[in-house]
Design a protein around this motif. Structure first.
Motif, PDB file in Angstrom:
ATOM      1  N   ALA A  59      31.607  42.422  51.581  1.00 22.87           N
ATOM      2  CA  ALA A  59      32.358  42.322  52.652  1.00 22.87           C
ATOM      3  C   ALA A  59      33.727  41.295  52.371  1.00 22.87           C
ATOM      4  N   ILE A  60      34.815  41.602  52.830  1.00 23.55           N
ATOM      5  CA  ILE A  60      35.767  40.685  52.793  1.00 23.55           C
ATOM      6  C   ILE A  60      36.136  40.330  53.997  1.00 23.55           C
ATOM      7  N   GLU A  61      36.212  39.033  54.371  1.00 29.52           N
ATOM      8  CA  GLU A  61      36.765  38.519  55.800  1.00 29.52           C
ATOM      9  C   GLU A  61      38.092  37.641  55.726  1.00 29.52           C
ATOM     10  N   VAL A  62      38.672  37.891  56.599  1.00 30.20           N
ATOM     11  CA  VAL A  62      40.071  37.186  56.566  1.00 30.20           C
ATOM     12  C   VAL A  62      39.954  36.391  57.661  1.00 30.20           C
ATOM     13  N   VAL A  82      33.319  37.771  50.454  1.00 29.36           N
ATOM     14  CA  VAL A  82      34.569  37.024  50.201  1.00 29.36           C
ATOM     15  C   VAL A  82      35.346  36.550  51.144  1.00 29.36           C
ATOM     16  N   ALA A  83      35.627  35.385  51.598  1.00 27.64           N
ATOM     17  CA  ALA A  83      36.291  34.853  52.703  1.00 27.64           C
ATOM     18  C   ALA A  83      37.585  34.239  52.349  1.00 27.64           C
ATOM     19  N   LEU A 120      40.104  40.812  44.474  1.00 26.39           N
ATOM     20  CA  LEU A 120      38.988  39.566  44.771  1.00 26.39           C
ATOM     21  C   LEU A 120      37.715  40.109  44.994  1.00 26.39           C
ATOM     22  N   ALA A 121      37.642  41.496  45.366  1.00 26.29           N
ATOM     23  CA  ALA A 121      36.183  42.157  45.463  1.00 26.29           C
ATOM     24  C   ALA A 121      36.030  43.353  44.727  1.00 26.29           C
ATOM     25  N   PRO A 122      35.062  43.805  44.271  1.00 26.05           N
ATOM     26  CA  PRO A 122      34.763  44.889  43.452  1.00 26.05           C
ATOM     27  C   PRO A 122      34.220  46.052  44.806  1.00 26.05           C
ATOM     28  N   ALA A 123      34.835  47.436  44.437  1.00 26.24           N
ATOM     29  CA  ALA A 123      34.288  48.518  45.087  1.00 26.24           C
ATOM     30  C   ALA A 123      32.821  48.518  45.152  1.00 26.24           C
TER      31      ALA A 123
END
Ligand code: SAM
Length: 293
Positions: A59-62, A82-83, A120-123
């Motif tokens: 999960a990518i959080e902005v 990943v934030a 920043l983040a893998p699939a």
């Protein structure tokens, strides 16, 4: 015993209350950064669960801010979070959550407009965020351009923007943003939240929208579609034979695509705009891509 890939149990309530974190670190909200916090962990839990993240997703959080949604995401099946946060004050305040997450949470100090989440983040990856409203639309457009790289986007917008994302032809809210969003994604509204759900309350209502990549988007060039929709909706009350004149070849475009010249922009569906974009692209060589700011 749990399989090795299962995320470690994380109790979002075990950390100090968010109000205490805010008081301890003096985190008064900054309007310029679109800061409206969600301090009710039941609510952030609802948002995180509504994303429906498949096990193993990152999960990518902005904009984690004080971390209410971050905690909730750590309590889902997301393998990692990943934030990306631009306001340095929160980086220190989030360290307790980083520790409690035992390696599942990474905080990146950056402007989300300038970072590529794919780096920043893998699939498999998904974005879940209570967006800063002042940059929500440019952020969304950047992700939509590459939406096939995401499992889903679950995003809080101001309601007026959410209405435009899902608007259908013939409605007042239907415009460029609707066409581009629905060309690339299946977008649906999950639920609305009143201003009082946030601290401080924003002036407007808010809406959580869930977007997934469209399986077979009509072929079209992104920039050509942008140009065609800009011309058509730039003069939305005019007939297309008039509003598309700025593209240089209105009559020919409409004839080639079989679209009635007296129709107006808001009557044309996504497939119609994609056809116009293809016809426009075929007649008009595009210049070099614009330089990134
Ligand atoms: N997720 C938190 C919550 O739900 O309580 C905070 C949400 S608040 C609406 C938006 C957050 O985005 C703030 O923490 C703000 O500092 C951050 N932010 C604003 N602009 C940003 C940008 N360009 N890049 C990354 N974060 C940004």
């Amino acid at each position: 015993p749990a399989p090795a890939s299962a995320p470690a149990a994380f109790d979002p309530q075990a950390l100090p209350p968010l109000r205490d974190v805010i008081a301890r670190f003096g985190l008064e909200a900054r309007k310029s950064l679109g800061q409206n916090f969600l301090l009710d962990l039941n609510l952030t839990g609802r948002i995180a669960r509504s994303a429906g993240l498949p096990a193993g997703t990152t999960a990518i959080e902005v904009g984690p801010g004080p971390g209410g949604l971050t905690r909730a995401l750590l309590a889902t099946d997301a393998v990692k979070v990943v934030a990306i946060e631009r306001d340095r004050r929160f980086i220190e305040a989030l360290q307790d959550v980083v520790e409690a997450a035992h390696g599942r949470l990474t905080i990146v100090e950056a402007d989300a407009l300038t970072v590529d989440p794919e780096e920043l983040a893998p699939a498999p990856r998904a974005i879940v965020a209570n967006l800063p409203y002042n940059v929500a639309t440019p952020l969304l457009l950047g992700w939509l351009a590459r939406i096939e790289s995401y499992v889903s986007l679950t995003l809080m917008f101001q309601k007026e923007v959410a209405d435009r994302l899902v608007a259908k032809p013939g409605s007042k809210a239907y415009g460029r943003l609707s066409v581009i969003t629905q060309w690339r994604s299946d977008a649906r509204v999950l639920f609305n939240l009143p201003p009082r759900a946030f601290t401080p309350p924003p002036k407007v209502e808010s809406t959580v929208v869930h977007l997934t990549p469209r399986a077979n988007p009509e072929p079209a060039d992104w920039r050509a579609l942008e140009q065609v929709t800009a011309a058509a909706f730039g003069q939305r009350r005019k007939m297309l034979r008039q509003s598309l004149k700025s593209l240089g070849s209105a009559e020919a475009l409409l004839e080639e695509t079989g679209i009635t010249p007296t129709a107006r922009a808001e009557e044309i569906d996504v497939a119609g705009f994609a056809a116009l974009a293809r016809a426009f692209r075929a007649r008009t060589p595009l210049g070099p891509p614009p330089e990134r700011p």
